[in-house]
Design a protein around this motif. Structure first.
Motif, mmCIF file in Angstrom:
data_model
loop_
_atom_site.group_PDB
_atom_site.id
_atom_site.type_symbol
_atom_site.label_atom_id
_atom_site.label_comp_id
_atom_site.label_asym_id
_atom_site.label_seq_id
_atom_site.Cartn_x
_atom_site.Cartn_y
_atom_site.Cartn_z
ATOM 1 N N VAL A 1 49.808 51.985 -25.159
ATOM 2 C CA VAL A 1 48.663 51.416 -26.200
ATOM 3 C C VAL A 1 47.625 50.728 -25.444
ATOM 4 O O VAL A 1 46.544 51.418 -25.468
ATOM 5 C CB VAL A 1 49.589 50.857 -27.006
ATOM 6 N N VAL A 2 48.143 49.660 -24.509
ATOM 7 C CA VAL A 2 47.470 48.700 -23.960
ATOM 8 C C VAL A 2 46.410 49.656 -22.609
ATOM 9 O O VAL A 2 45.081 49.808 -22.046
ATOM 10 C CB VAL A 2 47.612 47.274 -23.306
ATOM 11 N N ALA A 3 47.301 50.707 -21.911
ATOM 12 C CA ALA A 3 46.726 50.996 -21.031
ATOM 13 C C ALA A 3 45.671 52.315 -21.718
ATOM 14 O O ALA A 3 44.729 52.964 -21.260
ATOM 15 C CB ALA A 3 47.890 51.904 -20.122
ATOM 16 N N LEU A 4 46.043 52.990 -22.544
ATOM 17 C CA LEU A 4 45.197 54.040 -23.503
ATOM 18 C C LEU A 4 43.791 53.555 -23.899
ATOM 19 O O LEU A 4 42.479 53.860 -23.848
ATOM 20 C CB LEU A 4 46.210 54.623 -24.441
ATOM 21 N N GLY A 5 44.649 51.895 -24.193
ATOM 22 C CA GLY A 5 43.006 51.291 -25.246
ATOM 23 C C GLY A 5 41.915 51.518 -23.468
ATOM 24 O O GLY A 5 40.749 51.371 -23.777
ATOM 25 N N CYS A 6 42.577 50.905 -22.747
ATOM 26 C CA CYS A 6 41.613 50.558 -22.361
ATOM 27 C C CYS A 6 41.146 51.664 -21.301
ATOM 28 O O CYS A 6 39.808 51.650 -20.419
ATOM 29 C CB CYS A 6 42.343 49.728 -20.120
ATOM 30 N N VAL A 7 41.517 52.731 -20.717
ATOM 31 C CA VAL A 7 40.696 53.923 -20.558
ATOM 32 C C VAL A 7 39.906 54.385 -21.250
ATOM 33 O O VAL A 7 39.081 54.558 -20.707
ATOM 34 C CB VAL A 7 42.382 55.265 -19.837
ATOM 35 N N ILE A 8 39.904 54.646 -22.267
ATOM 36 C CA ILE A 8 39.403 54.689 -23.838
ATOM 37 C C ILE A 8 38.156 54.020 -23.385
ATOM 38 O O ILE A 8 36.966 54.557 -23.055
ATOM 39 C CB ILE A 8 39.843 55.296 -24.696
ATOM 40 N N ALA A 9 37.765 53.284 -22.775
ATOM 41 C CA ALA A 9 36.677 52.508 -23.154
ATOM 42 C C ALA A 9 36.298 52.121 -21.167
ATOM 43 O O ALA A 9 35.199 52.118 -21.706
ATOM 44 C CB ALA A 9 37.133 50.090 -23.490
ATOM 45 N N MET A 10 37.092 52.189 -20.725
ATOM 46 C CA MET A 10 37.116 52.482 -19.337
ATOM 47 C C MET A 10 35.614 53.766 -19.536
ATOM 48 O O MET A 10 34.342 53.655 -18.046
ATOM 49 C CB MET A 10 37.776 52.568 -18.390
#
Length: 192
Positions: free
Chosen positions: A176-185
């Motif tokens: 979940v944190v990784a997906l959130g980071c990818v979306i933000a990135m």
């Protein structure tokens, strides 16, 4: 298998974010340097304008004294030494019936360096704002680097706990944190 894939992808994304943070930091430094240079040039142009204004003011003071003394020869001598910028302003003031408080307050009076100082100050402000924007972009990538490190930590820890539900919870949180980071990135600008 999912753990190895997640660790591999996140390791690359962490390195990418560190690279981007570094690039934006460099852009910030360049923009701050350009802002500083423009500010120095603006100050020099303003000093030029102030010197010209002082010269014109000195001549005008002498003109007022000569005019008051009704020394037409000295008045003419002084008027010949007016700077081009002051001569235009003096003429506008004279043609306006000398209603203004002097030739220095008419719109036509623009000593050399005045417009350059204004333009360079505006350029310095714009570069400073741009540098702050670049700084924020670098900070955003740095934050993502820290969050990706959290993903790496959670993924590695999920392999160390014995309870299956805890493994799934830690791995799920990492995803979940990784997906959130990818979306933000994906919403951040890229500097190569």
């Amino acid at each position: 298998m999912l753990t190895v894939f997640l660790l591999s992808i996140v390791a690359v994304l962490t390195a990418w974010c560190g690279f981007e943070a570094s690039k934006w930091g460099g852009e910030m430094s360049i923009a701050f340097s350009q802002a500083s240079s423009s500010r120095i040039q603006s100050t020099a142009a303003q000093a030029q304008a102030n010197s010209a204004r002082q010269y014109d003011l000195t001549l005008y003071t002498e003109w007022v004294l000569a005019n008051e003394a009704q020394d037409t020869e000295l008045v003419a001598f002084i008027e010949e030494r007016f700077s081009p910028e002051f001569a235009v302003a003096f003429e506008a003031w004279d043609e306006g019936g000398r209603q203004a408080l002097g030739p220095f307050v008419v719109d036509e009076y623009v000593p050399p360096g005045t417009m350059e100082a204004v333009a360079l100050a505006a350029q310095a402000d714009a570069k400073f704002d741009q540098a702050l924007d670049f700084n924020q972009r670098g900070d955003n990538y740095t934050l993502l680097t820290v969050l990706y490190a959290l993903v790496l930590f959670l993924t590695a820890m999920s392999q160390r706990v014995n309870a299956a539900w805890m493994q799934r919870a830690m791995l799920g949180l990492a995803i979940v944190v990784a997906l959130g980071c990818v979306i933000a990135m994906l919403s951040y600008p890229v500097k190569i």
